[in-house]
Design a protein around this motif. Structure first.
Motif, PDB file in Angstrom:
ATOM      1  N   UNK A  83       0.827  -1.197   0.000  1.00  0.00           N
ATOM      2  CA  UNK A  83       0.000   0.000   0.000  1.00  0.00           C
ATOM      3  C   UNK A  83       0.863   1.249   0.000  1.00  0.00           C
ATOM      4  N   UNK A  84       1.947   1.249   0.750  1.00  0.00           N
ATOM      5  CA  UNK A  84       2.826   2.421   0.772  1.00  0.00           C
ATOM      6  C   UNK A  84       3.479   2.641  -0.588  1.00  0.00           C
ATOM      7  N   UNK A  85       3.899   1.575  -1.238  1.00  0.00           N
ATOM      8  CA  UNK A  85       4.515   1.703  -2.560  1.00  0.00           C
ATOM      9  C   UNK A  85       3.495   2.181  -3.601  1.00  0.00           C
ATOM     10  N   UNK A  86       2.270   1.672  -3.509  1.00  0.00           N
ATOM     11  CA  UNK A  86       1.234   2.102  -4.448  1.00  0.00           C
ATOM     12  C   UNK A  86       0.916   3.589  -4.262  1.00  0.00           C
ATOM     13  N   UNK A  87       0.804   4.026  -3.026  1.00  0.00           N
ATOM     14  CA  UNK A  87       0.510   5.435  -2.775  1.00  0.00           C
ATOM     15  C   UNK A  87       1.616   6.338  -3.300  1.00  0.00           C
ATOM     16  N   UNK A  88       2.849   5.903  -3.146  1.00  0.00           N
ATOM     17  CA  UNK A  88       3.975   6.697  -3.667  1.00  0.00           C
ATOM     18  C   UNK A  88       3.899   6.793  -5.180  1.00  0.00           C
ATOM     19  N   UNK A  89       3.629   5.680  -5.851  1.00  0.00           N
ATOM     20  CA  UNK A  89       3.563   5.704  -7.315  1.00  0.00           C
ATOM     21  C   UNK A  89       2.359   6.506  -7.808  1.00  0.00           C
ATOM     22  N   UNK A  90       1.261   6.415  -7.098  1.00  0.00           N
ATOM     23  CA  UNK A  90       0.040   7.111  -7.505  1.00  0.00           C
ATOM     24  C   UNK A  90       0.027   8.584  -7.090  1.00  0.00           C
ATOM     25  N   UNK A  91       0.978   8.973  -6.277  1.00  0.00           N
ATOM     26  CA  UNK A  91       1.104  10.366  -5.831  1.00  0.00           C
ATOM     27  C   UNK A  91      -0.140  10.826  -5.072  1.00  0.00           C
ATOM     28  N   UNK A  92      -0.598   9.976  -4.188  1.00  0.00           N
ATOM     29  CA  UNK A  92      -1.792  10.296  -3.417  1.00  0.00           C
ATOM     30  C   UNK A  92      -1.606   9.808  -1.979  1.00  0.00           C
ATOM     31  N   UNK A  93      -2.183  10.502  -0.994  1.00  0.00           N
ATOM     32  CA  UNK A  93      -2.047  10.041   0.388  1.00  0.00           C
ATOM     33  C   UNK A  93      -2.961   8.872   0.729  1.00  0.00           C
ATOM     34  N   UNK A  94      -3.924   8.574  -0.146  1.00  0.00           N
ATOM     35  CA  UNK A  94      -4.851   7.475   0.113  1.00  0.00           C
ATOM     36  C   UNK A  94      -5.451   6.997  -1.199  1.00  0.00           C
ATOM     37  N   UNK A  95      -5.957   5.769  -1.201  1.00  0.00           N
ATOM     38  CA  UNK A  95      -6.798   5.296  -2.311  1.00  0.00           C
ATOM     39  C   UNK A  95      -8.212   5.147  -1.775  1.00  0.00           C
ATOM     40  N   UNK A  96      -9.160   5.242  -2.661  1.00  0.00           N
ATOM     41  CA  UNK A  96     -10.549   5.136  -2.220  1.00  0.00           C
ATOM     42  C   UNK A  96     -10.932   3.689  -1.932  1.00  0.00           C
ATOM     43  N   UNK A  97     -10.468   2.766  -2.774  1.00  0.00           N
ATOM     44  CA  UNK A  97     -10.744   1.346  -2.534  1.00  0.00           C
ATOM     45  C   UNK A  97      -9.455   0.555  -2.755  1.00  0.00           C
ATOM     46  N   UNK A  98      -9.062  -0.226  -1.745  1.00  0.00           N
ATOM     47  CA  UNK A  98      -7.895  -1.099  -1.851  1.00  0.00           C
ATOM     48  C   UNK A  98      -8.405  -2.520  -1.965  1.00  0.00           C
ATOM     49  N   UNK A  99      -8.009  -3.229  -3.027  1.00  0.00           N
ATOM     50  CA  UNK A  99      -8.632  -4.492  -3.379  1.00  0.00           C
ATOM     51  C   UNK A  99      -7.657  -5.670  -3.359  1.00  0.00           C
ATOM     52  N   UNK A 100      -8.142  -6.801  -2.887  1.00  0.00           N
ATOM     53  CA  UNK A 100      -7.390  -8.054  -2.959  1.00  0.00           C
ATOM     54  C   UNK A 100      -7.560  -8.607  -4.368  1.00  0.00           C
ATOM     55  N   UNK A 101      -6.469  -8.659  -5.131  1.00  0.00           N
ATOM     56  CA  UNK A 101      -6.536  -8.958  -6.565  1.00  0.00           C
ATOM     57  C   UNK A 101      -6.962 -10.399  -6.851  1.00  0.00           C
ATOM     58  N   UNK A 102      -6.691 -11.299  -5.939  1.00  0.00           N
ATOM     59  CA  UNK A 102      -7.162 -12.684  -6.000  1.00  0.00           C
ATOM     60  C   UNK A 102      -7.273 -13.187  -4.564  1.00  0.00           C
ATOM     61  N   UNK A 103      -7.842 -14.368  -4.392  1.00  0.00           N
ATOM     62  CA  UNK A 103      -7.893 -14.987  -3.067  1.00  0.00           C
ATOM     63  C   UNK A 103      -6.580 -15.706  -2.813  1.00  0.00           C
ATOM     64  N   UNK A 104      -6.040 -15.554  -1.608  1.00  0.00           N
ATOM     65  CA  UNK A 104      -4.759 -16.178  -1.262  1.00  0.00           C
ATOM     66  C   UNK A 104      -5.019 -17.445  -0.448  1.00  0.00           C
ATOM     67  N   UNK A 105      -4.778 -18.591  -1.060  1.00  0.00           N
ATOM     68  CA  UNK A 105      -5.009 -19.868  -0.396  1.00  0.00           C
ATOM     69  C   UNK A 105      -3.914 -20.210   0.613  1.00  0.00           C
ATOM     70  N   UNK A 106      -2.871 -19.407   0.698  1.00  0.00           N
ATOM     71  CA  UNK A 106      -1.731 -19.742   1.541  1.00  0.00           C
ATOM     72  C   UNK A 106      -1.588 -18.836   2.749  1.00  0.00           C
ATOM     73  N   UNK A 107      -2.491 -17.874   2.909  1.00  0.00           N
ATOM     74  CA  UNK A 107      -2.461 -16.959   4.046  1.00  0.00           C
ATOM     75  C   UNK A 107      -3.789 -17.044   4.775  1.00  0.00           C
ATOM     76  N   UNK A 108      -3.778 -17.140   6.098  1.00  0.00           N
ATOM     77  CA  UNK A 108      -5.049 -17.155   6.832  1.00  0.00           C
ATOM     78  C   UNK A 108      -5.871 -15.907   6.501  1.00  0.00           C
TER      79      UNK A 108
END
Length: 335
Positions: free
Chosen positions: A103-128
């Motif tokens: 999230x910090x890297x995305x905000x830096x690239x997008x030049x914004x202090x926040x995003x309106x919606x942060x999304x899980x791009x797929x389901x992670x079967x390996x993380x609780x």
């Protein structure tokens, strides 16, 4: 342009959103990308969707530069996390470490202090799932995102994630699935579950990778400047399943229906998607500004039920409706 509420949240989005998968930082140069963003703004698009994985993070950077100087409060910026963004073992997935660093890297690239919606791009079967949702909660509670969403999760996964989000007081408001008149896999399970939970659909590929625009003809070579000819950024791979002659022949039969409605074939396909009350926004991409201007004319169009029925009947033999295909979109092996 028309605007819709995202699920039962207080967030309003433009019913056509601009996405930069396969284009920014890859298929088109930055000058063309900025021209497309300007065209999107000119037609009233305020919702912009990207992801850290697009063009190996370059797409976020291009979008950030293209939106520089715009009034931030007038935009809805969405990005996603999951796919690998580096060589390390933890540069991927939905573990706490990757989410909080991404999230910090995305905000830096997008030049914004926040995003309106942060999304899980797929389901992670390996993380609780509890770990993932706790990390998303920290992102929201720290002000780095206002809402959270997911992409290509099954109905069961969405229900489980939404329950945890409620416990953590996090607004889980969106799902981003593939959806078009040729790809209807969310209709039987995912969409009803989201409707019950108040989760809106921000759908991608409403033109089936451009096939529903009518640019591909059965038995003919693909145009040299089309997505189907793009092997560098993966366009040719993603569109391959739609390029069967039986599909293209039936898409060609939509032309008289589009003429009857006073629309282009692409506008007809977009209007078909937007007629679904579960859809808050349909994501369109472009390599040229004029494509955005044309597609924007689909906003606010009302299709006659009889015309919709005829369109569905034409495409029924080749439209994909199997809900199990959503599950297959989330890798079961750690890449």
């Amino acid at each position: 342009m028309k605007y819709r509420s995202l699920g039962r949240s207080g967030l309003s989005v433009s019913e056509l959103a601009y996405g930069n998968w396969l284009t920014h930082g890859s298929q088109i140069d930055e000058e063309a990308a900025i021209s497309c963003v300007r065209a999107a703004l000119d037609v009233g698009i305020t919702t912009f969707d990207t992801a850290d994985i697009y063009a190996a993070t370059r797409a976020e950077s291009v979008l950030g530069r293209a939106l520089a100087g715009e009034r931030r409060e007038g935009l809805e910026i969405l990005t996603k996390v999951y796919f690998p963004t580096g060589p390390g073992r933890n540069d991927r997935g939905l573990g706490r470490k990757h989410i909080l660093e991404s999230i910090d890297n995305s905000l830096r690239r997008l030049r914004t202090p926040y995003v309106d919606v942060y999304q899980a791009h797929r389901f992670d079967h390996f993380t609780p799932l509890e770990e993932t949702m706790s990390a998303f909660a920290d992102v929201v509670h720290s002000g780095r995102a206002h809402y959270i969403g997911v992409s290509e999760w099954t109905a069961e996964q969405i229900r489980a994630g939404h329950a945890l989000a409620r416990e953590l007081h996090v607004p889980f408001v969106s799902n981003q699935p593939e959806y078009s008149a040729l790809w209807r896999v969310i209709e039987s399970e995912v969409a009803p579950a989201c409707r019950e939970l108040g989760v809106g659909q921000i759908v991608w590929s409403p033109l089936a990778q451009g096939v529903l625009a009518g640019k591909y003809l059965p038995g003919s070579p693909v145009p040299a400047d089309s997505r189907a000819a793009d092997r560098k950024s993966g366009g040719a791979t993603t569109i391959k399943g739609f390029l069967r002659d039986e599909v293209l022949e039936r898409v060609g039969r939509l032309r008289p229906l589009a003429d009857e409605a006073g629309l282009s074939t692409a506008q007809l396909a977009l209007a078909w998607v937007l007629r679904n009350p579960d859809v808050a926004a349909a994501i369109i991409g472009a390599s040229r500004p004029e494509q955005i201007t044309e597609n924007a004319a689909a906003a606010g169009v009302t299709l006659e039920p009889e015309l919709v029925a005829r369109m569905d009947a034409i495409l029924a033999p080749v439209a994909e409706c199997d809900p199990a295909l959503t599950e297959k979109s989330s890798p079961k092996a750690r890449t």
